[in-house]
Design a protein around this motif. Structure first.
Motif, PDB file in Angstrom:
ATOM      1  N   UNK A  78     -32.070  -5.522  41.659  1.00 50.58           N
ATOM      2  CA  UNK A  78     -31.957  -5.584  40.195  1.00 50.58           C
ATOM      3  C   UNK A  78     -31.462  -4.229  39.705  1.00 50.58           C
ATOM      4  N   UNK A  79     -31.018  -4.174  38.451  1.00 56.00           N
ATOM      5  CA  UNK A  79     -30.614  -2.877  37.910  1.00 56.00           C
ATOM      6  C   UNK A  79     -31.857  -2.017  37.686  1.00 56.00           C
ATOM      7  N   UNK A  80     -32.866  -2.583  37.058  1.00 53.01           N
ATOM      8  CA  UNK A  80     -34.156  -1.936  36.850  1.00 53.01           C
ATOM      9  C   UNK A  80     -35.216  -2.936  37.261  1.00 53.01           C
ATOM     10  N   UNK A  81     -36.233  -2.492  37.965  1.00 52.35           N
ATOM     11  CA  UNK A  81     -37.256  -3.409  38.456  1.00 52.35           C
ATOM     12  C   UNK A  81     -38.633  -2.877  38.125  1.00 52.35           C
ATOM     13  N   UNK A  82     -39.427  -3.718  37.499  1.00 47.41           N
ATOM     14  CA  UNK A  82     -40.816  -3.398  37.164  1.00 47.41           C
ATOM     15  C   UNK A  82     -41.697  -4.346  37.969  1.00 47.41           C
TER      16      UNK A  82
END
Length: 185
Positions: A78-82
């Motif tokens: 993913x571009x940003x992953x939480x």
């Protein structure tokens, strides 16, 4: 008379058109703000979510940001992953930014990695920036690399890129004292 009615209608239309952005701003904006607060969002927009009641076996590729509340067994991109509290990922994680509040068992490759709020990682982390808060756990090795999201820039893809250490070389023969004495004569 018809002319004056036409003229006043046109005047009304002009005023309405001029005030439309103001009216729309007042009516639409609060609704949009309330809706945005109720959904997970990032700077780039809506985040894709893996719900807490979901368990996925397989690889996941998300073009934008993603949030994990459930369980994933496989690679996640993913571009940003939480990875939220209670979430589990078993496999590789590749993203620009990774925040771990849940559990990861596998390799993380990201420009920025944060372990916070009791997050736990068991595995290697390849990063440019790493932060671990005092309540989090990390079992593995971390390595700072320039391009962590590219597998070719990491140790496990090409092996160590350092020069060989002394323990890797055969021991050099020690000079003999007798040899030095006979050479000087």
């Amino acid at each position: 008379m018809l002319n004056s009615m036409k003229s006043s209608a046109t005047e009304k239309d002009r005023n309405a058109a001029a005030n439309a952005p103001d009216v729309m701003g007042r009516v639409v904006q609060p609704h949009d703000q309330a809706w945005a607060r109720s959904e997970p969002t990032t700077k780039t927009g809506m985040a894709s979510c893996i719900g807490s009641d979901m368990s996925i076996v397989g690889n996941i590729e998300c073009k934008g940001p993603a949030e994990v509340f459930g369980r994933i067994e496989g690679e996640v991109r993913a571009s940003d992953l939480q990875i939220n509290d209670g979430a589990q990922v078993e496999g590789s994680v590749i993203a620009q930014n990774v925040t771990v509040c849940g559990r990861v068992k596998g390799t993380i490759r990201a420009v920025r990695v944060k372990l916070q709020n009791g997050g736990a990682v068991e595995g290697d982390i390849f990063h440019r920036s790493l932060s671990i808060d005092e309540n989090s756990q990390f079992e593995g090795s971390s390595r700072r690399v320039e391009n962590p999201t590219e597998p070719s820039s990491s140790v496990d893809a090409r092996g160590p890129q350092k020069s060989p250490q002394k323990k890797d070389l055969p021991p050099a023969p020690l000079p003999s004292i007798d040899a030095e004495l006979t050479d000087s004569k």
